[in-house]
Scaffold this active site. Structure first.
Site, PDB file in Angstrom:
ATOM      1  N   ASP A   1       0.760  -1.269   0.001  1.00 18.47           N
ATOM      2  CA  ASP A   1       0.152   0.032   0.152  1.00 18.47           C
ATOM      3  C   ASP A   1       0.958   1.252  -0.002  1.00 18.47           C
ATOM      4  O   ASP A   1       1.929   1.382   0.596  1.00 18.47           O
ATOM      5  CB  ASP A   1      -1.013   0.002   1.293  1.00 18.47           C
TER       6      ASP A   1
ATOM      7  N   GLU B   1       1.518  -0.391  -5.170  1.00 19.06           N
ATOM      8  CA  GLU B   1       0.506   0.630  -5.645  1.00 19.06           C
ATOM      9  C   GLU B   1       1.015   1.975  -5.669  1.00 19.06           C
ATOM     10  O   GLU B   1       1.854   2.545  -4.597  1.00 19.06           O
ATOM     11  CB  GLU B   1      -0.667   0.864  -4.491  1.00 19.06           C
TER      12      GLU B   1
END
Length: 559
Positions: A206, A247
């Site tokens: 993330d 990401e």
């Protein structure tokens, strides 16, 4: 890439499926989806053709950011089950040929995490160095703009107990970890090692750029890329076939460094996969314009990446549809004018909190087209749970939660998600649309679910797209995207019409250079003489294998 190395890069030729355990399937009637419920749905996922599950956070959490505020990296939220239930789910997934990847949220923790509690209470504690602190209020140059305007005022907050300012890229209850310090590295390695030992196959990392970029530490991005390589080194030592999906919502030239050193073309020392936000933006801009030109530009603009690396191709995830990093302001406005003309669903001044089906006004033809594009564009297809049946969003839910509604398995009021009273559910049901459920579409010819299942299976048979070289074909029609993927002498060609008008011949201007073709989406799969014309209906698409007599040599390799 040679076929001898295929099994080492399984992630390049499979289909990913993202889901949130708490909104997927409730087995015990408490209103929360759980690991036992997910385990019982594994045969459905195998039938759909999924090769890898991506699980959003399932750790204990105050749930102020839907689990992305982690309070214990080693735990399982008891409402979702036990660690034993998770291990049983992973074992069952593996038995069904499905790998499992989890979110690794180490840019920040919850402010209720024991590390932060200790850090704020004692300046001499080793935990103090786990976070980013400042004795004085940082200058404007070290104060990035809030990620959630309207919900978040600052990125530095003064902590009364600590007597210092702490940095938080996101909300003030999500203090940033000081990635790059040896202590934090050790903690991240332990977390990775723990979940690998329990059978997980990798991690979706993330907020990758924010993990690297911390304020007040000078321009040491290069050093922190080295730090990221130590994480990858540890992962690969512990489990050679484990994967990192990053990401990083950045333009392609800036993304490239997260695979490895751009000056060393074969350096694959960081993440193996990155979400392709540029292609995602091009999908929506192409649909808005009725032109394939944005997609052609985005695919051609991709930098070369190392052999074991690839891009994750997607149309929607559980976050808002954000385009500002990869489209111009004028292009963003074009997308907004088509898909949110009244401003409904527009959030944070930059994106749309709508699910795929809702954005496309539940037009199954356009939804099928987008699914086909995601599978045909070179890279790794990623589906969001529920998009295979046209699950709707719920704009009455706050913020990003609008897209994170419970899965619908049946046409009953509870959608087959839970027997509990709806007020006890982890998340209220979305806007229920008749027919948008697994039961209503399963084994129904022509349904969205069956069309998606067919695309998933065909894509996994097309190793040419997963491992080969892909070229953009010079079609004569502006609305048609033509792609040819080649690997080990085998070729697959796809055509997609991104407009509402019929195209008489998608192959006009293209030399297929093939005596026979197999229409991969037609029953029978028999080779036929190469057609003189390839018409496409509005929002239509075709998948063709050229000169397919030896196609079995590569079909399904590496799945």
């Amino acid at each position: 890439m040679a076929d001898k190395a295929v099994s080492d890069a399984w992630w390049r030729n499979t289909v990913w499926y993202a889901l949130d355990v708490k909104t997927y399937s409730d087995s015990d009637g408490d209103g929360w989806g759980d690991f036992t419920g997910l385990t019982r749905r594994m045969s459905y996922l195998r039938e759909l053709g999924i090769g890898c599950l991506w699980l959003t956070p399932f750790h204990p959490s105050p749930m102020r950011d839907d689990g992305y505020d982690v309070a214990d990296y080693y735990g399982v939220d008891p409402r979702l089950g036990t660690a034993g239930d998770l291990v049983e789910m992973v074992r069952t997934a593996h038995d069904h040929g499905i790998r499992v990847v989890m979110d690794l949220v180490v840019n920040h923790t919850s402010d209720e995490h024991p590390w932060f509690r200790e850090a704020r209470s004692d300046a001499r504690s080793p935990r103090r160095g786990y976070y980013v602190w400042s004795r004085e209020q940082p200058p404007p140059s070290d104060r990035p703009e809030p990620i959630f305007p309207g919900e978040q005022k600052e990125t530095w907050t003064f902590d009364e107990e600590a007597g210092e300012w702490y940095f938080h890229r996101y909300h003030d209850f999500q203090p940033d970890l000081a990635f790059g310090t040896p202590q934090v590295h050790d903690e991240i390695h332990k977390v990775i090692g723990f979940w690998l030992e329990l059978g997980l196959d990798g991690f979706r990392v993330d907020s990758l750029p924010f993990l690297i970029d911390k304020p007040g530490r000078g321009d040491d991005g290069r050093r922190r890329h080295r730090d990221l390589r130590t994480v990858r080194d540890f992962l690969s030592r512990r489990r050679g076939d484990a994967v990192l999906l990053g990401e990083a919502n950045l333009p392609p030239d800036e993304q490239r460094a997260f695979f490895g050193d751009p000056n060393c073309p074969h350096d694959e020392s960081e993440v193996q996969l990155l979400f392709d936000f540029a292609v995602q933006g091009a999908v929506w801009l192409g649909l808005a314009q009725g032109s394939a030109a944005p997609l052609e530009r985005a695919i051609r603009a991709r930098p070369d990446v190392p052999d074991s690396c690839s891009y994750a191709v997607f149309a929607r995830t559980h976050d808002e549809l954000t385009l500002e990093q990869v489209l111009t302001a004028d292009e963003v406005e074009q997308v907004r004018a088509v898909f949110a003309p009244d401003g409904v669903g527009w959030i944070y001044g930059r994106g749309l909190r709508r699910r795929l089906a809702s954005l496309l006004r539940h037009d199954d033809d356009r939804i099928r087209l987008v699914h086909s594009l995601v599978h045909a564009i070179p890279g790794v297809p990623v589906l969001q749970y529920g998009d295979e049946v046209g699950l709707a969003d719920d704009l009455e839910l706050p913020g990003r939660l609008a897209t994170r509604v419970p899965m619908r398995w049946t046409e009953e009021d509870d959608g087959g998600f839970s027997d509990a009273s709806p007020h006890r559910w982890a998340r209220r049901a979305g806007n229920v649309r008749e027919g948008a459920s697994v039961a209503a579409q399963r084994h129904v010819a022509g349904s969205l679910l069956e069309a998606t299942r067919q695309l998933v299976h065909v894509r996994r048979e097309c190793a040419e797209i997963g491992f080969g070289a892909t070229e953009v074909l010079p079609t004569a029609e502006d609305s048609v995207l033509g792609l040819r993927s080649t690997w080990l002498g085998q070729r697959v060609v796809t055509f997609h019409n991104v407009s509402e008008r019929r195209v008489p011949d998608a192959s006009a201007g293209v030399d297929l250079d093939s005596e026979t073709v197999v229409d991969l989406l037609s029953p029978g799969g028999e080779a036929k003489a190469s057609p003189s014309r390839i018409p496409l209906e509005p929002w239509g698409y075709r998948w063709l294998r050229l000169d397919a007599s030896d196609a079995t040599d590569v079909a399904g390799v590496g799945v």
